[in-house]
Motif scaffolding. Structure first.
Motif, PDB file in Angstrom:
ATOM      1  N   SER A 106      34.935  19.894  52.146  1.00  0.00           N
ATOM      2  CA  SER A 106      34.225  20.312  50.986  1.00  0.00           C
ATOM      3  C   SER A 106      33.789  21.743  50.837  1.00  0.00           C
ATOM      4  N   ASP A 157      39.698  12.015  40.511  1.00  0.00           N
ATOM      5  CA  ASP A 157      39.627  11.822  41.811  1.00  0.00           C
ATOM      6  C   ASP A 157      40.392  10.545  41.921  1.00  0.00           C
ATOM      7  N   GLU A 204      44.083   9.698  44.097  1.00  0.00           N
ATOM      8  CA  GLU A 204      44.289   8.678  44.786  1.00  0.00           C
ATOM      9  C   GLU A 204      45.368   7.793  44.332  1.00  0.00           C
ATOM     10  N   ARG A 219      42.816  15.931  50.288  1.00  0.00           N
ATOM     11  CA  ARG A 219      42.317  15.488  48.909  1.00  0.00           C
ATOM     12  C   ARG A 219      41.798  16.682  48.221  1.00  0.00           C
ATOM     13  N   VAL A 220      41.189  17.471  48.925  1.00  0.00           N
ATOM     14  CA  VAL A 220      40.248  18.607  48.258  1.00  0.00           C
ATOM     15  C   VAL A 220      41.191  19.430  47.678  1.00  0.00           C
ATOM     16  N   ARG A 263      42.909  17.816  44.396  1.00  0.00           N
ATOM     17  CA  ARG A 263      42.004  17.875  43.365  1.00  0.00           C
ATOM     18  C   ARG A 263      41.776  19.319  42.750  1.00  0.00           C
TER      19      ARG A 263
END
Length: 397
Positions: free
Chosen positions: A114, A269, A273, A353-354, A357
């Motif tokens: 993050s 988000d 996924e 994931r980040v 995104r």
């Protein structure tokens, strides 16, 4: 379907987004099927979500290359067994795997990932500016996804991006089944030699990066450090780049899903996924070998038998996901295995994931008219190889 299938059958992907249809038949009739491996070994193929998780979560299965049977060929050649490579912990079992992985766990937590978001967003903005400067059409792979992922990974690890010619080509060649073995070996050797220089440089002048922290900890040899860098590069670069590029391709084809994200960015988000589940770019290099006899689904997997698990098949299991062949960003994707399962589950999944995104968010925000610059069927795909990918993605805006 009582006979063992050939290893060549399950990997014959023919559609832009869907795994081979054979998976559906196998999953329904025998989710643990006999499969003949390239070296003649008669092992197994797992295709159901439940069976895949059982194999990956069972400590009686080894991930060592010393005992396993590789489920595909490279350039038509059988991939032989190989001894443990110091630092290459992905193909190790506990306690060696545990010792190496523990050194990196703190680098890839949700909190650490993050903290990278502002930097990822800044790099994404720079690549978008590059696309605008050069005008449409642009190749989303070469102009956005590839540099975004490689720049972030290089900075995190401590590799000089401006010298990427030494290491950036190696992962693509390794994942390409049509690459010449001598080209792969040359790229691997070039990257390895460069990494030795990087490690020695960090010993003299450490920075704020992963390799510097590992060097300072003093627990690894130069060989271990270099192999760990190779592992991080090979596992975290092309996989995420492909997930981002193919994800954009899928959204541009599924206009309704794309419109839903544009209308409500809070859905992003869930969309990430679902794209991970729906696409599952890690195709067929996930396998385990029984260290003892194991009873699974009414079958006896004998000691020494190798079981290849199909992550794409598991993520399309209707027993787990309703209408799994549909891209549905509102579905519950919990339990998908795009990052694997068990102790070898992808270490860098929080970072991936980040990155996904931030990359998708920037593209959809800055290019409200983003569209394919060629017909859907003309987008060049890499259907073979351990990572499913688009070779290029021409877009306009």
């Amino acid at each position: 379907m009582n006979d063992a299938i050939s290893y060549e059958e399950p990997w014959a992907r023919t559609h832009q987004f869907d795994p081979p249809p054979l998976f559906d038949a196998l999953r329904a009739e025998r989710p643990l099927a006999r499969m003949v491996y390239p070296d003649g070994h008669v092992g197994w193929l797992a295709t159901s979500h439940d069976m895949v998780r059982k194999v990956l979560g069972d400590p009686r299965f080894s991930h060592s290359t010393e005992v396993g049977h590789f489920p595909v060929t490279h350039q038509g050649q059988v991939v032989p067994n190989s001894p443990k490579i110091p630092g290459m912990f992905i193909h190790m079992d506990p306690p060696d795997h545990t010792r190496y992985r523990r050194l990196l766990t703190g680098e890839f937590t949700v909190r650490r990932a993050s903290r990278l978001i502002p930097r990822i967003e800044a790099v994404a903005a720079e690549q978008i500016a590059f696309m605008r400067e050069h005008g449409a059409p642009a190749d989303l792979v070469a102009d956005f996804a590839r540099p975004l992922i490689l720049r972030i990974l290089s900075e995190l690890v401590g590799l000089p991006y401006e010298e990427r010619e030494h290491y950036a080509n190696a992962p693509a060649l390794l994942h390409d089944p049509d690459a010449k073995p001598e080209d792969v070996a040359a790229a691997y050797e070039r990257a390895s030699s460069f990494f030795v220089e990087v490690v020695e440089g960090k010993r003299k002048q450490p920075g704020d990066d992963l390799v510097s922290r590992l060097v300072s900890a003093g627990q690894l040899t130069t060989e271990e450090l270099c192999n760990m860098m190779i592992l991080l590069l090979f596992a975290g670069y092309e996989t995420t780049e492909s997930a981002l590029s193919v994800g954009v391709f899928a959204l541009l084809h599924h206009a309704g899903q794309l419109a839903a994200i544009r209308a409500d960015p809070a859905k992003l988000d869930g969309a990430v996924e679902e794209l991970l589940r729906y696409l599952t770019v890690n195709q067929y290099h996930t396998y385990r070998t029984a260290s003892q006899d194991v009873e699974l689904g009414g079958e006896t997997v004998r000691k020494g038998d190798t079981v290849t698990v199909s992550l794409p098949a598991a993520n399309r299991d209707p027993a787990k996901f309703m209408c799994p062949g549909n891209l549905d960003i509102d579905r519950d994707t919990s339990g998908h295995v795009a990052f694997g399962f068990g102790i070898h589950q992808c270490l860098g999944q929080n970072l991936a994931r980040v990155e996904l995104r931030a990359g998708l968010s920037a593209l959809l925000r800055e290019f409200p008219g983003l569209r394919l610059a060629v017909p859907f069927d003309e987008v060049p795909l890499r259907l073979k190889g351990s990572v499913f990918a688009v070779k290029s993605l021409p877009v306009s805006w």
